[in-house]
Scaffold this motif. Structure first.
Motif, mmCIF file in Angstrom:
data_model
loop_
_atom_site.group_PDB
_atom_site.id
_atom_site.type_symbol
_atom_site.label_atom_id
_atom_site.label_comp_id
_atom_site.label_asym_id
_atom_site.label_seq_id
_atom_site.Cartn_x
_atom_site.Cartn_y
_atom_site.Cartn_z
ATOM 1 N N ALA A 40 0.822 -1.212 0.000
ATOM 2 C CA ALA A 40 0.000 0.000 0.000
ATOM 3 C C ALA A 40 0.851 1.255 0.000
ATOM 4 O O ALA A 40 0.404 2.326 -0.432
ATOM 5 C CB ALA A 40 -0.933 0.000 1.209
ATOM 6 N N MET A 41 2.085 1.162 0.461
ATOM 7 C CA MET A 41 2.997 2.303 0.435
ATOM 8 C C MET A 41 3.532 2.580 -0.967
ATOM 9 O O MET A 41 4.197 3.592 -1.188
ATOM 10 C CB MET A 41 4.183 2.058 1.377
ATOM 11 N N SER A 69 9.347 19.488 15.320
ATOM 12 C CA SER A 69 8.391 18.394 15.497
ATOM 13 C C SER A 69 8.289 17.607 14.203
ATOM 14 O O SER A 69 8.305 18.174 13.108
ATOM 15 C CB SER A 69 7.016 18.938 15.908
ATOM 16 N N LEU A 70 8.185 16.293 14.338
ATOM 17 C CA LEU A 70 8.075 15.414 13.181
ATOM 18 C C LEU A 70 6.629 15.388 12.711
ATOM 19 O O LEU A 70 5.709 15.176 13.504
ATOM 20 C CB LEU A 70 8.539 14.010 13.549
ATOM 21 N N LEU A 71 6.419 15.610 11.415
ATOM 22 C CA LEU A 71 5.068 15.660 10.879
ATOM 23 C C LEU A 71 4.464 14.265 10.774
ATOM 24 O O LEU A 71 5.109 13.325 10.298
ATOM 25 C CB LEU A 71 5.062 16.300 9.484
ATOM 26 N N ASN A 72 3.220 14.134 11.234
ATOM 27 C CA ASN A 72 2.471 12.912 11.007
ATOM 28 C C ASN A 72 2.091 12.821 9.540
ATOM 29 O O ASN A 72 1.967 13.836 8.842
ATOM 30 C CB ASN A 72 1.209 12.888 11.872
ATOM 31 N N SER A 73 1.853 11.590 9.075
ATOM 32 C CA SER A 73 1.442 11.375 7.687
ATOM 33 C C SER A 73 0.490 10.193 7.640
ATOM 34 O O SER A 73 0.366 9.442 8.622
ATOM 35 C CB SER A 73 2.670 11.111 6.804
ATOM 36 N N PRO A 74 -0.225 10.010 6.524
ATOM 37 C CA PRO A 74 -1.166 8.885 6.437
ATOM 38 C C PRO A 74 -0.488 7.552 6.743
ATOM 39 O O PRO A 74 0.688 7.340 6.436
ATOM 40 C CB PRO A 74 -1.642 8.943 4.977
ATOM 41 N N GLU A 75 -1.246 6.637 7.328
ATOM 42 C CA GLU A 75 -0.671 5.384 7.822
ATOM 43 C C GLU A 75 0.035 4.594 6.729
ATOM 44 O O GLU A 75 1.152 4.117 6.924
ATOM 45 C CB GLU A 75 -1.764 4.523 8.456
#
Length: 435
Positions: A93-94, A325-331
């Motif tokens: 999926a990645m 801060s480290l940015l969150n991203s889609p799973e």
């Protein structure tokens, strides 16, 4: 850029580039240690220990495709087919391309419907994406080109060479190639560059590295940022890291509205700054939470620096507080292995050369650039895009060095392999339809 050292999944079926410099935060270093334990267990055919160590590595680094893939293999070897398929599906999926179809670790899954479905997704991931085309080619091999800049006033391009320690100027109307820098400028390997059109300046990062001609083993010092007058091509400033601050590889830079220059250092991980009116570089965020910082740019509101870290993802550094801060991203996405990043509107164009396949990405950011909300592939698997590095935005076009030739350098022999060396190609991607 390939200045970061690469770590391979030794005797494992797949690898992804990862900087070896240890970050102050423990997740990268601890994840790497767990991965090393997993390798030892795998070689000893202790598959239960292998599975436990890989599970720990994934817990620490949940977006690292190599770890996910090898955890899937560990689960298959341990007799847990459902768990193996779960991790394989996530890697697929990645958008990764992995050799699962030929990997003996998955022999117990062959012929099952779930495994065949994952293999089909992996095959689709290898299909070309995008309609980028070659804008021009430089007919000089052995450059190891890294940085690309453009003068909006003339349309001329500037291409940096790590190997030949120089900057080329490409006339924008005819694509005629000329040397821009001079040997007496005493450049080391040249990396990222930026044009400051307001001040008529070209800024270029330069650092000693084994791939450059004339490198002497153990050589250090001389890393800094060089300033050139755009019209005359004359070197007008040379700003080096202060003595006694360690070894540095300044790989990319950006310039704010006042003319201050911010640089990433991937060898002694951190951010540096050359302030207007100062004669020397100074630390800005050193060491910071980084492992291998690469490209950087300002957020759309100019309140933050966005920094691509090869081993961690994308950091947001608040300019008022220097808080990172480290940015969150889609799973089901990975932002590891990103080199250059370029702000476009509220989003980013990113060059991801530490994954298989190498890709150009469009990242949609939340307001204030607090997280990555969407990851889309702009270009992947197309002919010229073999080893992209840095690029430049030009209105509705993104232009990037498509084949940087790092792999043509033979480190053991200290020279270029003529059978592998290529003519540098600049790829143009149309962004007019937005992302």
């Amino acid at each position: 850029m390939k200045t970061r050292i690469l770590i391979a999944a030794l005797l494992f079926p797949v690898w992804i580039a990862e900087g070896l410099a240890q970050a102050p935060e423990d997740t990268v270093a601890l994840g790497r240690a767990a991965f090393q334990r997993a390798q030892s267990a795998y070689l000893q055919k202790d598959y239960d220990a292998y599975r436990k160590a890989m599970a720990e590595a994934v817990r620490l680094r949940p977006r690292q495709p190599t770890y996910l893939y090898n955890l899937a293999g560990a689960e298959a070897l341990s007799g847990h087919p459902d768990e193996a398929l779960k991790w394989l599906r996530r890697v697929a999926a990645m958008g990764m391309v992995l050799p699962a179809s030929k990997d003996e670790d998955f022999s117990s899954l062959r012929g099952t419907a779930g495994f065949e479905k994952v293999l089909e997704q992996l095959r689709r991931n290898a299909l070309p994406v995008g309609k980028g085309r070659s804008l021009f080619r430089v007919h000089e091999k052995g450059l190891i080109p890294e940085g690309l800049a453009r003068d909006p006033a003339t349309g001329d391009f500037f291409l940096s060479s790590v190997r030949q320690r120089k900057i080329l100027r490409i006339v924008g109307t005819t694509f005629q190639v000329k040397d821009f820098s001079a040997p007496e400028d005493s450049l080391s390997g040249v990396f990222g560059m930026k044009v400051d059109p307001v001040r008529g300046v070209l800024w270029a990062c330069s650092s000693p590295i084994a791939e450059m001609e004339g490198y002497r083993k153990g050589e250090s010092g001389g890393a800094g940022v060089f300033r050139y007058d755009l019209k005359s091509g004359k070197l007008t400033g040379k700003y080096l890291a202060p003595a006694g601050t360690g070894e540095h590889v300044f790989g990319d830079l950006t310039v704010d509205g006042e003319g201050n220059v911010y640089l990433t250092d991937s060898l002694s991980p951190g951010l540096w700054i050359l302030q207007v009116g100062k004669a020397e570089l100074s630390p800005y965020l050193v060491p910071g939470p980084f492992s291998s910082p690469q490209g950087l740019d300002f957020s759309a509101d100019s309140k933050a620096l966005l920094v691509a870290d090869y081993s961690s993802g994308i950091f947001r550094v608040d300019l008022a507080t220097k808080k990172a801060s480290l940015l969150n991203s889609p799973e089901n996405s990975t932002l590891l292995g990103i080199d250059g990043i370029y702000t476009r509107g509220e989003g980013l164009v990113a060059v991801q050369n530490g994954t298989q396949p190498n890709r150009l990405l469009a990242l949609t950011l939340s307001p204030g650039a607090k997280s990555v909300e969407r990851v889309a592939v702009l270009e992947s698997g197309t002919g010229p895009l073999t080893a992209p590095t840095l690029g430049v935005l030009d209105k509705n076009r993104f232009l990037v060095v498509a084949n940087s030739d790092w792999e043509a350098f033979d480190l053991a022999k200290g020279g270029m392999n003529p059978q592998k060396a290529q003519f540098p190609t600049i790829l143009m991607v149309d962004l007019s339809e937005g992302f």
